[in-house]
Design an enzyme around this catalytic site. Structure first.
Site, mmCIF file in Angstrom:
data_model
loop_
_atom_site.group_PDB
_atom_site.id
_atom_site.type_symbol
_atom_site.label_atom_id
_atom_site.label_comp_id
_atom_site.label_asym_id
_atom_site.label_seq_id
_atom_site.Cartn_x
_atom_site.Cartn_y
_atom_site.Cartn_z
ATOM 1 N N TYR A 20 0.899 -0.994 -0.258
ATOM 2 C CA TYR A 20 0.052 0.080 -0.013
ATOM 3 C C TYR A 20 0.690 1.483 0.096
ATOM 4 O O TYR A 20 0.364 2.209 -0.722
ATOM 5 C CB TYR A 20 -0.827 0.197 1.645
ATOM 6 C CG TYR A 20 -1.768 -0.862 0.887
ATOM 7 C CD1 TYR A 20 -2.282 -1.847 0.022
ATOM 8 C CD2 TYR A 20 -3.396 -0.096 0.735
ATOM 9 C CE1 TYR A 20 -3.415 -2.339 0.598
ATOM 10 C CE2 TYR A 20 -4.318 -0.366 0.895
ATOM 11 C CZ TYR A 20 -4.898 -1.682 0.119
ATOM 12 O OH TYR A 20 -6.064 -2.266 0.793
ATOM 13 N N LYS B 120 2.446 -14.888 1.317
ATOM 14 C CA LYS B 120 3.532 -15.750 0.220
ATOM 15 C C LYS B 120 4.244 -15.861 0.032
ATOM 16 O O LYS B 120 4.997 -15.436 -1.067
ATOM 17 C CB LYS B 120 2.173 -15.088 -1.039
ATOM 18 C CG LYS B 120 1.104 -15.481 -1.725
ATOM 19 C CD LYS B 120 0.352 -16.542 -2.270
ATOM 20 C CE LYS B 120 0.559 -16.781 -3.562
ATOM 21 N NZ LYS B 120 0.195 -18.258 -3.384
ATOM 22 N N ASP C 186 -3.642 -17.795 0.002
ATOM 23 C CA ASP C 186 -5.183 -18.014 -0.535
ATOM 24 C C ASP C 186 -5.129 -19.668 -0.389
ATOM 25 O O ASP C 186 -6.550 -19.926 -0.320
ATOM 26 C CB ASP C 186 -4.385 -18.500 -2.674
ATOM 27 C CG ASP C 186 -2.676 -19.828 -2.339
ATOM 28 O OD1 ASP C 186 -1.778 -19.479 -1.922
ATOM 29 O OD2 ASP C 186 -2.465 -19.970 -3.259
ATOM 30 N N ASP D 58 -6.481 -6.885 3.567
ATOM 31 C CA ASP D 58 -7.391 -6.003 3.163
ATOM 32 C C ASP D 58 -8.763 -7.658 2.617
ATOM 33 O O ASP D 58 -10.145 -7.294 2.569
ATOM 34 C CB ASP D 58 -7.350 -5.500 2.120
ATOM 35 C CG ASP D 58 -8.720 -4.577 1.037
ATOM 36 O OD1 ASP D 58 -9.194 -4.225 1.851
ATOM 37 O OD2 ASP D 58 -7.891 -4.906 0.115
ATOM 38 N N ASP E 215 -12.219 -8.911 3.598
ATOM 39 C CA ASP E 215 -13.960 -8.547 3.374
ATOM 40 C C ASP E 215 -14.425 -10.272 2.676
ATOM 41 O O ASP E 215 -15.489 -10.757 3.343
ATOM 42 C CB ASP E 215 -13.932 -8.464 1.875
ATOM 43 C CG ASP E 215 -13.548 -6.993 1.572
ATOM 44 O OD1 ASP E 215 -13.038 -6.461 2.415
ATOM 45 O OD2 ASP E 215 -14.206 -6.627 0.362
HETATM 46 C C1 IPM Z 1 -10.945 -0.945 3.375
HETATM 47 C C2 IPM Z 1 -10.328 -0.346 2.492
HETATM 48 C C3 IPM Z 1 -9.422 0.744 2.005
HETATM 49 C C4 IPM Z 1 -8.423 -0.887 1.532
HETATM 50 C C5 IPM Z 1 -9.607 1.677 0.901
HETATM 51 C C6 IPM Z 1 -11.242 1.980 1.391
HETATM 52 C C7 IPM Z 1 -8.716 2.140 0.476
HETATM 53 O O1 IPM Z 1 -10.692 -1.594 1.401
HETATM 54 O O2 IPM Z 1 -10.350 -0.945 4.980
HETATM 55 O O3 IPM Z 1 -10.580 -2.539 3.964
HETATM 56 O O4 IPM Z 1 -8.247 -0.927 0.816
HETATM 57 O O5 IPM Z 1 -7.503 -0.527 2.873
HETATM 58 MG MG MG Z 2 -11.072 -3.653 1.991
#
Ligand code: IPM
Ligand code: MG
Length: 351
Positions: free
Chosen positions: A137, A188, A221, A245, A249
């Site tokens: 990042y 990884k 993975d 990240d 999700d």
């Molecule tokens: C998160 C989001 C952020 C990230 C974006 C909005 C920059 O996806 O907080 O998970 O990638 O960190």
């Molecule tokens: Mg995110």
């Protein structure tokens, strides 16, 4: 001394869910001073930048920062360094909140709302510890340009230093000790040097300071696969910025809805933490008053617990949300019909 909570509602559904969280805060922590400011696209529209120096200074001076969400199609064509997301990344970097805690907790009342079969998610309680201020990042160099061979290219740098890995590993250890002691570190290492280095450093910190923590390693993975195959095998998952990240999700969805999941980003003790729902600005439903406020309310819960030292108030919020769900309160993402306000009222009633 009065504690200050800086509210940064942001864009899309951010303001809707942040105001619900503020209503809960007024009840469980009436002496808390709640201030508000702009971030993301809202700040860009008003000031031409997604995070002003003044807002950053206010964040530094507060005891905790509670964010809504940033971004949306309106700002797709904004200059890249002024995009709403850049406000969030700068805030994380400047506050030096290097450890991002993302719980994936399945409220018993929501087991049936998961995309997995209920028996797979019953009892699910994972804490993802994501490194938040390093890795790909922020690594340099990065860019889109034409290489020496005349060929156009896009690139970034995946880099972690030993101290960056060590400090987030220590946070993960501490959290693991407060739970089952089980911790899985993810990278990884089979293809990435930074991944191999991550594994080596985590192993070294574990050997020196990992008393009481059962550490294992998994490739990212494979971890993604295991998260949807048998998620309750996990307790604490430690990952770098990018894999954290992505995996968070996936883990979020296991719990029924990403609309349920909060996060805490913490740095050095005594410094303000940054608290935000894991869901984004959800432009498709923004302005309709139907967003699930639970992730924002539970982010407030984490702020009370991790930055403000108000454990009792935090427990009250958590129990309030659980009881509202048990009573059948459901927003649309959970298969119900409640509006944002309706869900907030249900939690207030349960408090
Ligand atoms: C998160 C989001 C952020 C990230 C974006 C909005 C920059 O996806 O907080 O998970 O990638 O960190
Ligand atoms: Mg995110």
């Amino acid at each position: 001394m009065t504690q200050t909570l800086l509210l940064l509602p942001g864009d899309g559904i951010g303001p809707e869910v942040a105001s619900a969280a503020a209503r809960i805060a007024e009840v469980v922590a009436p002496d808390l001073a709640i201030e508000s400011d702009l971030v993301g696209g809202a700040a860009y529209d008003a000031h031409g930048t997604p995070l002003t120096d003044d807002t950053l200074a206010r964040a530094h001076a507060s005891d905790a920062v509670l964010m809504g969400a940033v971004g949306g199609p309106k700002w797709t064509d904004a200059p890249r360094d002024k995009r709403p997301e850049m406000g969030l990344l700068r805030l994380r970097k400047e506050l030096d909140v290097f450890a991002n805690l993302r719980p994936a907790f399945c409220f018993p009342a929501l087991a049936a709302a998961s995309s997995l079969k209920p028996h797979l998610v019953e009892g699910l309680d994972i804490m993802i510890v994501r490194e938040l201020t390093g890795g790909v990042y922020f690594g340099e160099p990065r860019g889109i340009d034409t290489g020496p061979d005349g060929v156009r290219r896009g690139y970034e740098t995946s880099i972690y230093t030993a101290p960056e890995i060590a400090r987030v590993t220590r946070v993960a250890f501490e959290i693991a000790r407060g739970r089952s002691g089980k911790m899985t570190s993810v990278e990884k290492s089979n293809v990435m040097e930074s991944g191999l280095f991550w594994r080596q450093e985590v192993t070294a910190v574990h050997a020196a300071e990992g008393e009481g923590v059962a550490l294992s390693h998994m490739l990212a993975d494979a971890c993604a696969m295991e998260l949807v195959r048998d998620p309750t095998q996990f307790d604490v998952i430690l990952a770098g910025n990018l894999f954290g990240d992505i995996l968070s999700d996936a883990a979020a969805m296991l719990t029924g809805s990403i609309g349920m999941l909060p996060s805490a980003s913490i740095g050095a003790p005594g410094r303000p933490g940054l608290f935000e729902p894991v869901h984004g600005s959800a432009p498709d439903i923004a302005g309709q008053g139907i967003a699930n406020p639970c992730a924002a309310i539970l982010s407030l819960e984490m702020a009370l617990r991790w930055s403000l030292g108000r454990t009792e108030a935090a427990n009250r919020v958590r129990d309030g949300v659980a009881r509202a769900l048990e009573g059948g309160a459901r927003t649309r993402d959970l298969g119900g019909t409640l509006t944002t306000d309706g869900m907030c009222e249900a939690v207030l009633a349960a408090l």
